[in-house]
Design an enzyme around this catalytic site. Structure first.
Site, PDB file in Angstrom:
ATOM      1  N   ASP A   1      35.028 -49.154  66.363  1.00 52.73           N
ATOM      2  CA  ASP A   1      36.568 -49.960  66.272  1.00 52.73           C
ATOM      3  C   ASP A   1      37.323 -49.712  67.449  1.00 52.73           C
ATOM      4  OD1 ASP A   1      36.761 -47.126  65.578  1.00 52.73           O
ATOM      5  OD2 ASP A   1      37.194 -47.609  63.500  1.00 52.73           O
TER       6      ASP A   1
ATOM      7  N   ASN B   1      40.146 -42.293  52.336  1.00 52.95           N
ATOM      8  CA  ASN B   1      40.185 -43.147  51.097  1.00 52.95           C
ATOM      9  C   ASN B   1      38.880 -44.016  51.108  1.00 52.95           C
ATOM     10  OD1 ASN B   1      40.054 -44.831  53.353  1.00 52.95           O
ATOM     11  ND2 ASN B   1      41.793 -45.839  53.054  1.00 52.95           N
TER      12      ASN B   1
ATOM     13  N   HIS C   1      37.124 -45.102  53.659  1.00 50.87           N
ATOM     14  CA  HIS C   1      36.924 -46.170  54.778  1.00 50.87           C
ATOM     15  C   HIS C   1      35.792 -45.711  55.705  1.00 50.87           C
ATOM     16  CE1 HIS C   1      40.297 -44.882  57.550  1.00 50.87           C
ATOM     17  NE2 HIS C   1      39.158 -44.316  57.722  1.00 50.87           N
TER      18      HIS C   1
ATOM     19  N   GLU D   1      38.475 -50.912  55.010  1.00 50.02           N
ATOM     20  CA  GLU D   1      39.533 -50.355  54.096  1.00 50.02           C
ATOM     21  C   GLU D   1      39.011 -50.678  52.665  1.00 50.02           C
ATOM     22  OE1 GLU D   1      41.610 -48.127  55.074  1.00 50.02           O
ATOM     23  OE2 GLU D   1      42.621 -48.712  56.970  1.00 50.02           O
TER      24      GLU D   1
HETATM   25  P1  PGA Z   1      38.972 -38.184  60.978  1.00 51.21           P
HETATM   26  O1  PGA Z   1      38.859 -39.739  60.641  1.00 51.21           O
HETATM   27  O2  PGA Z   1      37.629 -37.691  61.479  1.00 51.21           O
HETATM   28  O3  PGA Z   1      39.985 -38.147  62.031  1.00 51.21           O
HETATM   29  O4  PGA Z   1      39.185 -37.382  59.589  1.00 51.21           O
HETATM   30  C1  PGA Z   1      37.664 -40.360  59.990  1.00 51.21           C
HETATM   31  C2  PGA Z   1      37.865 -41.861  59.555  1.00 51.21           C
HETATM   32  O5  PGA Z   1      39.067 -41.944  59.517  1.00 51.21           O
HETATM   33  O6  PGA Z   1      36.826 -42.441  59.624  1.00 51.21           O
END
Ligand code: PGA
Length: 247
Positions: free
Chosen positions: A71, A140, A142, A147
């Protein structure tokens, strides 16, 4: 309950980084031309450090590897230090012998993001598909910028970021207002087409999402739960992120 994912419990984030890097390294040794699906965020940073170390030790050759990132923010310039292109250059690509032309991150500065999305899935397909996809997971549930919602997005698409994600990612920006409100993200369908998937999760804040991903119902309310549909998923978790798992 039957769990069809391979769960690897690690002591801490360091161990996740080491073990995930050796799995990526094994893949590259086996298939020097492999296609990697790569992720940003704080969780895979340790894995990238270990991959750079293996390259510096002369035991890992990225010269034939191609990579597609999950992404990118939209809109954002690639040279913006907050862009995922910049993150990948800083954390991995600038330190190994991968050909920069073989590293793909969705273009966050196009005037036609829908076209970027369509072209991205076609490029992955034309490359022969992703051999090994690396994923983090959001608090959450995702994966990439998919999302929680009422459906699983199929292909690469433009996403409106949710408030919780904007807040979680604000730590990387000067202020919450500076976080872009949209992103370009591979879909759940794009992710599930990868031949093998590894998911990395560390810290207590991820414990509920990890439980829902592995042991909960398959629902777009927890996008990561779609991984239960994939036949070859390995989850690297530390003790804190694994603490709500039943086994
Ligand atoms: P993080 O993010 O590794 O910074 O916790 C993971 C994500 O949001 O996919």
């Amino acid at each position: 309950m039957k769990i069809n994912m391979d769960i690897i419990k690690c002591k801490d984030e360091d161990e996740i980084g080491r073990r995930a890097a050796s799995l990526v390294a094994e893949t590259i040794h086996r298939e020097p031309h492999c296609i990697l699906g790569l992720a940003t965020g704080s969780t895979p940073v340790g894995m990238y450090k270990n991959l750079v170390k293996l390259y510096e030790q002369g035991t890992l050759d990225f010269s034939k590897v191609r990579s597609f990132n999950l992404d990118e923010y939209y809109p954002i310039q690639p040279e913006d230090p907050q862009s995922y292109r910049y993150f990948m250059n800083e954390n991995l690509f600038d330190h190994i012998n991968i050909d920069p032309a073989n590293t793909y991150v969705p273009h966050g500065n196009s005037e036609n993001p829908e076209m970027v999305c369509e072209a991205y899935d076609l490029m992955i397909q034309a490359a022969g598909g992703i051999d090994l996809q690396v994923l983090g997971i959001g608090n959450n549930g995702h994966i990439a910028f998919n999302e929680p919602s009422d459906h699983f997005p199929a292909g690469t698409h433009v996403v409106d970021l949710q408030e919780s994600t904007i807040k979680a990612n604000a730590r990387f920006f000067d202020s919450e207002q500076d976080v872009p409100r949209q992103a370009i993200s591979m879909g759940i369908g794009s992710i599930l087409r990868a031949k093998r998937i590894i998911l990395l999760a560390s810290g207590e804040a991820k414990a509920e999402a990890v439980k829902a991903c592995i042991e909960g119902p398959i629902t777009p309310l927890c996008p990561a739960s779609a991984l239960q549909l994939h036949p070859d998923v390995t989850v690297f978790v530390d003790e804190a992120a694994a603490k709500l798992l039943s086994k």
